[in-house]
Structure formats: structure tokens, C-alpha cells
Design an enzyme around this catalytic site. Structure first.
Site: not given
Length: 187
Positions: A133, A147
Site C-alpha cells: 500500500d 483497492d
């Protein structure tokens, strides 16, 4: 006399929708993996790079859980869920006749496969890998393009459902609303 080969039939709306779903899934997947490759190749884990201060920064972390790091101890559950979702979308794809549903499901599929790739092939082990991330907004979870694709795809699917558009492209019939409901005691 030369043998003739059968000519392919016309491209049907179903084939177009499957193509659209596949194209968006592939685009979401490739963009996700390329950005993760860029992050892991140019940043050190924990590094922060201001992009549009104070709104946006790159912040490289590896997440073993889901959004907001929920479920960090059960990484394998997310691997199973992403696998089931991906297989279900592929199996259902031939029934899609709505362009909107093809877009939504394509984005969900591409995002699920992007994070599933991390779960399967990143450290610490197969099926238990941590997702890369790096997109950081103030007071929000740190996330990635996979995401984002899932969230946009699910949001579109919810909007289509609320508008009564089914995956086969038909619209749900709107109920006629009258001033008097049966059995409400009015004469």
C-alpha cells in the site's frame, strides 16, 4: 476447390460485455502491479514522499490485513475471499449484458487479482503475503490502485442496483404507487 473455413459469427452484445469486463480487469491489474513494482523498486518501506501536501503523499507500507489493517492475523482468509470473488466473477461474466455491470465487475476483478497476487507471491509466505500500500490521504487508510479499483467497481454496482439495472441489462419494473394502500382501512 479450396476448403472454406467457417466464418466467425457477429460479435454479440454478450461478447462485447465480456471483452469490456476483461479489458478493464486487465488494465486495473496491470496498473496496480506496475505501481507496486515502482514503489518497491524506488522506496524503502516506511518512507513518505509528499505529492500534494498536505492532501496526498506516497507512504510505503506492507499490509497483512484488510482496509484499516483489520484482520492482520488472518491473512489467509483474505486470500480465500479474493480467490472466491475472482472465480465467481469469471464464472458469471457470460451472463453480463449491461455495460455498467461489465465495468463494475471488471474493476472488482482486476483489483481482487492485484491484491491476490500480493497475497500469493509476496513475503512472508505463499498465501500469506502482505499487500503493498502506498497512497496516503489525511485521516484515512493507506491503500493502492487495486483497492481503488475494487471500491469504484463496488460503488458502480451499488448504483446500478439502486437504479434497478440488472446484470442482464434489464430494468426492474417500478412499482405503481397509489394514494391508497390495500388494507389500510380507508374507504
Amino acid at each position: 476447390m479450396e476448403p472454406t473455413s467457417p466464418t466467425p459469427g457477429p460479435v454479440t452484445p454478450a461478447r462485447r460485455r465480456i471483452g469490456l469486463l476483461g479489458l478493464l480487469a486487465a488494465a486495473a491489474y496491470v496498473l496496480d502491479q506496475l505501481t507496486k513494482l515502482w514503489v518497491t523498486g524506488t522506496m524503502v518501506e516506511g518512507e513518505r514522499i509528499p505529492v500534494l501536501p498536505p492532501l496526498l503523499q506516497w507512504y510505503y507500507i506492507r499490509n497483512s490485513g484488510a482496509a484499516f489493517s483489520i484482520g492482520e492475523g488472518v491473512t489467509w482468509v483474505f486470500t480465500i475471499i479474493m480467490t472466491v470473488v475472482s472465480v465467481a466473477i469469471v464464472a458469471y461474466a457470460r451472463k453480463i449484458r449491461s455495460a455498467g455491470w461489465a465495468v463494475g465487475l471488471g474493476l472488482v476483478l482486476g483489483g481482487a487479482l492485484g491484491n491476490l497476487t500480493d497475497r500469493l507471491f509476496r513475503e512472508p509466505s505463499f498465501g500469506m503475503g502482505h499487500v503493498v500500500d502506498f497512497i496516503s490521504l489525511p485521516n484515512f487508510a493507506i491503500f493502492n490502485l487495486a483497492d481503488s479499483a475494487v471500491v469504484v467497481g463496488v460503488s458502480l454496482i451499488c448504483l446500478l442496483t439502486l437504479r434497478g439495472i440488472s446484470p442482464d441489462g434489464t430494468r426492474a419494473a417500478k412499482k405503481a404507487v397509489t394514494d391508497e394502500a390495500p388494507g389500510d382501512g380507508r374507504a
